[in-house]
Motif scaffolding. Structure first.
Motif, PDB file in Angstrom:
ATOM      1  N   UNK A 267      56.056  32.590  32.458  1.00  0.00           N
ATOM      2  CA  UNK A 267      57.399  32.997  32.869  1.00  0.00           C
ATOM      3  C   UNK A 267      57.693  34.398  32.328  1.00  0.00           C
ATOM      4  N   UNK A 268      58.342  35.192  33.140  1.00  0.00           N
ATOM      5  CA  UNK A 268      58.648  36.578  32.751  1.00  0.00           C
ATOM      6  C   UNK A 268      60.047  36.932  33.241  1.00  0.00           C
ATOM      7  N   UNK A 269      60.664  37.883  32.565  1.00  0.00           N
ATOM      8  CA  UNK A 269      62.024  38.299  32.925  1.00  0.00           C
ATOM      9  C   UNK A 269      61.982  39.712  33.486  1.00  0.00           C
ATOM     10  N   UNK A 270      62.552  39.907  34.642  1.00  0.00           N
ATOM     11  CA  UNK A 270      62.505  41.211  35.310  1.00  0.00           C
ATOM     12  C   UNK A 270      63.829  41.949  35.140  1.00  0.00           C
ATOM     13  N   UNK A 271      63.771  43.288  35.124  1.00  0.00           N
ATOM     14  CA  UNK A 271      65.019  44.052  35.102  1.00  0.00           C
ATOM     15  C   UNK A 271      65.709  44.010  36.468  1.00  0.00           C
ATOM     16  N   UNK A 272      67.041  44.058  36.458  1.00  0.00           N
ATOM     17  CA  UNK A 272      67.798  44.075  37.717  1.00  0.00           C
ATOM     18  C   UNK A 272      67.851  45.533  38.183  1.00  0.00           C
ATOM     19  N   UNK A 273      66.749  45.978  38.765  1.00  0.00           N
ATOM     20  CA  UNK A 273      66.643  47.387  39.165  1.00  0.00           C
ATOM     21  C   UNK A 273      65.741  47.481  40.390  1.00  0.00           C
ATOM     22  N   UNK A 274      66.175  48.260  41.378  1.00  0.00           N
ATOM     23  CA  UNK A 274      65.418  48.371  42.641  1.00  0.00           C
ATOM     24  C   UNK A 274      64.001  48.893  42.408  1.00  0.00           C
ATOM     25  N   UNK A 275      63.864  49.827  41.440  1.00  0.00           N
ATOM     26  CA  UNK A 275      62.534  50.394  41.195  1.00  0.00           C
ATOM     27  C   UNK A 275      61.747  49.553  40.206  1.00  0.00           C
ATOM     28  N   UNK A 276      62.349  49.339  39.040  1.00  0.00           N
ATOM     29  CA  UNK A 276      61.603  48.730  37.930  1.00  0.00           C
ATOM     30  C   UNK A 276      61.321  47.244  38.149  1.00  0.00           C
ATOM     31  N   UNK A 277      62.209  46.517  38.858  1.00  0.00           N
ATOM     32  CA  UNK A 277      61.991  45.071  39.058  1.00  0.00           C
ATOM     33  C   UNK A 277      60.705  44.816  39.830  1.00  0.00           C
ATOM     34  N   UNK A 278      60.610  45.341  41.057  1.00  0.00           N
ATOM     35  CA  UNK A 278      59.377  45.139  41.828  1.00  0.00           C
ATOM     36  C   UNK A 278      58.144  45.721  41.131  1.00  0.00           C
ATOM     37  N   UNK A 279      58.313  46.865  40.447  1.00  0.00           N
ATOM     38  CA  UNK A 279      57.148  47.488  39.787  1.00  0.00           C
ATOM     39  C   UNK A 279      56.601  46.570  38.707  1.00  0.00           C
ATOM     40  N   UNK A 280      57.510  45.983  37.934  1.00  0.00           N
ATOM     41  CA  UNK A 280      57.069  45.081  36.859  1.00  0.00           C
ATOM     42  C   UNK A 280      56.377  43.848  37.450  1.00  0.00           C
TER      43      UNK A 280
END
Ligand SMILES: CC(C)(COP(=O)(O)OP(=O)(O)OC[C@H]1O[C@@H](n2cnc3c(N)ncnc32)[C@H](O)[C@@H]1O)[C@@H](O)C(=O)NCCC(=O)NCCS
Ligand SMILES: Nc1ncnc2c1ncn2[C@@H]1O[C@H](COP(=O)(O)OP(=O)(O)OP(=O)(O)O)[C@@H](O)[C@H]1O
Length: 438
Positions: A267-280
């Protein structure tokens, strides 16, 4: 080397877990044994204890009278703290030595079996924290029946330890010690398989020379089984918009803890960001090579869980993301197709989630914000990876179906577990309609 902390309340079943792990090839460092060793006859540890507690804690043979000392310290918190202050540093030093020996011998898994891991240890210093749980009344019965304690002695010992909730909060894996011993050992076997899988993935590629020299050392961990469990990646999002929690991460984090294998759920937590979320997310897929990826996001306005079917190549933000980006009518992936369909059997997954008692529907819009962008970017990325399934689930902030909101995260985690199980097991989706007229 994988460093594991193992803990649980007294008589929860830690020794059963430790024993099975040792059979499977782990080095087990038993802190109860070390705590005895450091106060054995002739040690400075024993001398310090006698100095602190007086001759009443010395047995006729000159050794420690454990029952007498237990009677003193478990009736008096200050006395217990004094004893702990003498014994624990000595135990920690010994444990560090055992771990260094295990590392020098090339062992791959070392398990620190620590009754007081949460109370005095540093759970965060381990790669994994395994907590064995059993209800207090079951543990009390065991102590009375099998260790000849009176109910009062058993209660005093339990009262000197952290609560189930405190141990749970530190757990990365929860094992249920309330059933049969065989059942608990089987849970350990599933856990071990997931660790073996991790070790295989992280091991450097072996050259032909290594193979020739690689005669396994006696007592080393058994070689990995031929069939290794698959990895499932499940992501939630970090809190957003001034709130301190995000229902998606609350549920996903629980899922990670309650999943009992045989697959490995990361399980991982993603940032709520258009760029960084998908990138992560792309980075995680590349590193973990999962067979299944499930994104989970929070949907403020919804009252039920939604199995998303469609990801749109459209970003249209009503409010800025956490980096201040607020794209309007932009593609998620320039030149990408207008939409992708989830590669999960969404209807079967929704039915399985519903069967856990959580209201669930199939949805045909994941919105136009970061959740949709992450979902779209995921499916776009998976296009190039053969056979990896991807999907997305929206969870409501509150289930609002007349149940206790405190139970929401646990109920959602169980519903997500049902989705994951179904996505792994079901090849062809149900032929029932989930279409809508509006
Ligand atoms: C007080 C002592 C002499 C009683 O000995 P006894 O033979 O009855 O118990 P034993 O050591 O086998 O421990 C059995 C269980 O009691 C519980 N327990 C032991 N010490 C503690 C403690 N300090 N605080 C809370 N629980 C404890 C644990 O669940 C442990 O598994 C002994 O427990 C002790 O020296 N405790 C202090 C050291 C310690 O903290 N040990 C735990 C691991 S570091
Ligand atoms: N499902 C079960 N799992 C583990 N132990 C069980 C189970 N059912 C019954 N038992 C019995 O309960 C006792 C559990 O004690 P165990 O020594 O494993 O506890 P522990 O967690 O190691 O406690 P301690 O804190 O003293 O180290 C054992 O004697 C075991 O035989």
């Amino acid at each position: 080397m994988l460093r594991v902390g193992l803990t649980g309340g007294i008589a929860a079943g830690k020794s059963v877990v430790a024993g099975r792990l040792a059979e499977l090839g782990a080095v087990v460092v038993d802190y109860d044994v070390l705590a005895r060793d450091v106060v054995a006859p002739g040690t400075t540890g024993l001398a310090s204890v006698v100095e602190a507690f007086g001759p009443g804690v010395v047995a006729p043979d000159g050794g420690l009278d454990r029952e007498a000392l237990a009677g003193v310290v478990f009736a008096d918190a200050a006395a217990l703290a004094r004893l702990n202050a003498i014994v624990h540093p000595l135990v920690r030093r010994e444990a560090a030595q055992r771990e260094a020996d295990a590392a020098a011998a090339g062992r791959s898994v070392v398990v620190h079996d620590v009754p007081l891991l949460v109370e005095t240890g540093d759970p965060a210093s381990f790669d994994a924290v395994v907590v064995v749980e059993a209800p207090a009344d079951v543990r009390l019965e065991r102590l009375v029946a099998e260790r000849s304690m009176t109910p009062e002695q058993a209660r005093a010992r339990m009262a000197a330890q952290a609560s189930d909730a405190e141990r749970r909060a530190a757990a990365s894996v929860l094992l249920d010690g309330s059933g049969t011993v065989d059942g608990l050992r089987a849970q350990v076997d599933a856990l071990w398989r997931s660790w073996v899988r991790t070790a295989v993935e992280e091991a450097p590629a072996q050259g032909a020379d290594d193979v020739e020299e690689g005669r396994p050392e006696q007592g080393a961990a058994p070689s990995p089984p031929d069939v290794v469990p698959v990895t499932v990646l499940v992501t939630g999002f970090e809190p957003f918009g001034g709130r301190t929690v995000n229902a998606s991460w609350e549920a996903v984090e629980r899922l990670g803890r309650l999943w009992a294998g045989p697959e490995r759920v990361v399980v991982e937590r993603l940032p709520v960001a258009f760029g960084a979320g998908p990138a992560r997310l792309r980075e995680l897929v590349t590193r973990l090579r999962p067979a299944l990826v499930l994104g989970v996001g929070e949907a403020g306005g919804r009252r039920v869980v939604s199995l998303e079917r469609v990801a749109l190549n459209l970003a249209d933000a009503r409010i800025p993301d956490t980096t201040g980006a607020a794209p309007v009518d932009e593609p998620v992936v320039a030149g990408g197709p207008t939409a992708y369909l989830a590669s999960l059997p969404v209807k079967a997954c929704a039915a399985a989630a519903r069967a856990t008692g959580v209201p669930t529907e199939v949805s045909h819009t994941a919105g136009t914000y970061v959740c949709n962008a992450t979902f779209y970017a995921l499916l776009h990325h998976l296009e190039a990876l053969d056979g990896v399934r991807g999907g997305f689930v929206h969870v409501p902030v509150e289930l609002d179906d007349g149940t206790d909101p405190d139970d929401d995260a646990q109920r959602l985690a169980l519903a997500l577990a049902a989705v994951v199980r179904t996505a792994l097991d079901v090849g062809v989706d149900l032929r029932t309609t989930a279409g809508t007229l509006d």
